[in-house]
Design an enzyme around this catalytic site. Sequence first.
Site, PDB file in Angstrom:
ATOM      1  N   ARG A 283       0.854  -1.186   0.000  1.00 27.95           N
ATOM      2  CA  ARG A 283       0.000   0.000   0.000  1.00 27.95           C
ATOM      3  C   ARG A 283       0.891   1.238   0.000  1.00 27.95           C
ATOM      4  NH1 ARG A 283      -2.263   0.702   5.335  1.00 27.95           N
ATOM      5  NH2 ARG A 283      -0.892   2.511   5.484  1.00 27.95           N
ATOM      6  N   HIS A 287      -3.755   4.360   4.527  1.00 30.24           N
ATOM      7  CA  HIS A 287      -4.872   3.420   4.562  1.00 30.24           C
ATOM      8  C   HIS A 287      -6.132   4.077   4.006  1.00 30.24           C
ATOM      9  CE1 HIS A 287      -7.540   0.265   5.960  1.00 30.24           C
ATOM     10  NE2 HIS A 287      -8.259   1.178   6.585  1.00 30.24           N
ATOM     11  N   TYR A 296       3.943   5.354  11.454  1.00 30.00           N
ATOM     12  CA  TYR A 296       4.186   3.955  11.797  1.00 30.00           C
ATOM     13  C   TYR A 296       5.041   3.173  10.797  1.00 30.00           C
ATOM     14  CZ  TYR A 296       0.074   3.407   8.723  1.00 30.00           C
ATOM     15  OH  TYR A 296      -0.814   3.474   7.680  1.00 30.00           O
TER      16      TYR A 296
END
Length: 390
Positions: A283, A287, A296
């Site tokens: 990805r 998100h 993160y």
Amino acid sequence: MTVESTAARKPRRSAGTKRTSAGSTPDTAGAGPELVQLLTPEGKRVKNADYDKYVADVTPDELRGLYRDMVLTRRFDAEATSLQRQGELGLWASLLGQEAAQIGSGRALRDDDYVFPTYREHGVAWCRGVDPTNLLGMFRGVNNGGWDPNSNNFHLYTIVLGSQTLHATGYAMGVSKDGADSAVLAYFGDGASSQGDVNESFVFSAVYNAPVVFFCQNNQWAISEPIEKQTRVPLYQRARGFGFPGVRVDGNDVLACLAVTRAALERARHGEGPTLVEAFTYRMAAHTTSDDPTRYRRDAEREEWEAKDPILRLRAYLENEGHADAAFFEELETESEALGKHVREVVRAMPVPEHMAIFDNVYADGHALVDEERAQFAAYQASFTGGEAE
């Protein structure tokens, strides 16, 4: 902006912990024979005795078509992201980096097959002939889907994680009872693989030999949770415990995704039951537009995957084999810009969503809690204008 750009800024350097689990990093996961790959990141064709036959009939024109699909899907996705940032959409879930997994699997389908998506399968919707602007009404808040699922055999987007796999399994069981030879394709992500619904669908599909293919886009991150928090073994190996085959495919290789999905759908149509396909991809964006991935994950991880860009990979192959010339890419650039303009115009012409409508049609009759929440929200809205609550 070019049609092949990643359409996103590189994130700031993060102090996140380096991931070391076996199979979780791009280098270790793609090195073993367990990964089906037909095109290398450099665009070189790799022979595969098991899957070459499933793409032996793919013509240069069809290869150009796959490339066009990925480029236009990425352009649409980039436009939707920009529109959300401009306040035209409430939210957007980008597919950036996952174009090959979606276009390859989507083009493996027959017209009479049925698809159960999550909320990120914009490329699959494109392959099924769904007008891309219809996807945006839901994210703007002006409709509950925007298309008739039975017109394209493409179900409405599913926000609840994993529930669509049960819907797909039940539908596939019905297909087999009807004696049809069509198949069902269910999409989900690596995070949803931890949901009970997904595992229950594995049980039912195996026991009833349902003609369903479970297509997991393992993009490495379930929002901020890395894949090693979801599983201690590669996801495709889970299928073995339920009694049906699993395969891991290079999710950035559109040709391999096409071949593997065709093989799995053929098994389903011939009464051989379900298959789990794990498309190992990444990805590239957040998100959703409400997420900040710089909190993160590391820049270096994204940079490793940028070198495996699915669009650049196929372009290299087309150029190496002489299947596309400069005129083709220039025409596609023009088409891409026209698509972006069209998407902007359609979205901006959509009505402004009525904020209070969210409380309508929740129950057939009145409900005290909904009435209370409606009043609270009306007061909150009025606080910005100095008006009275409705």
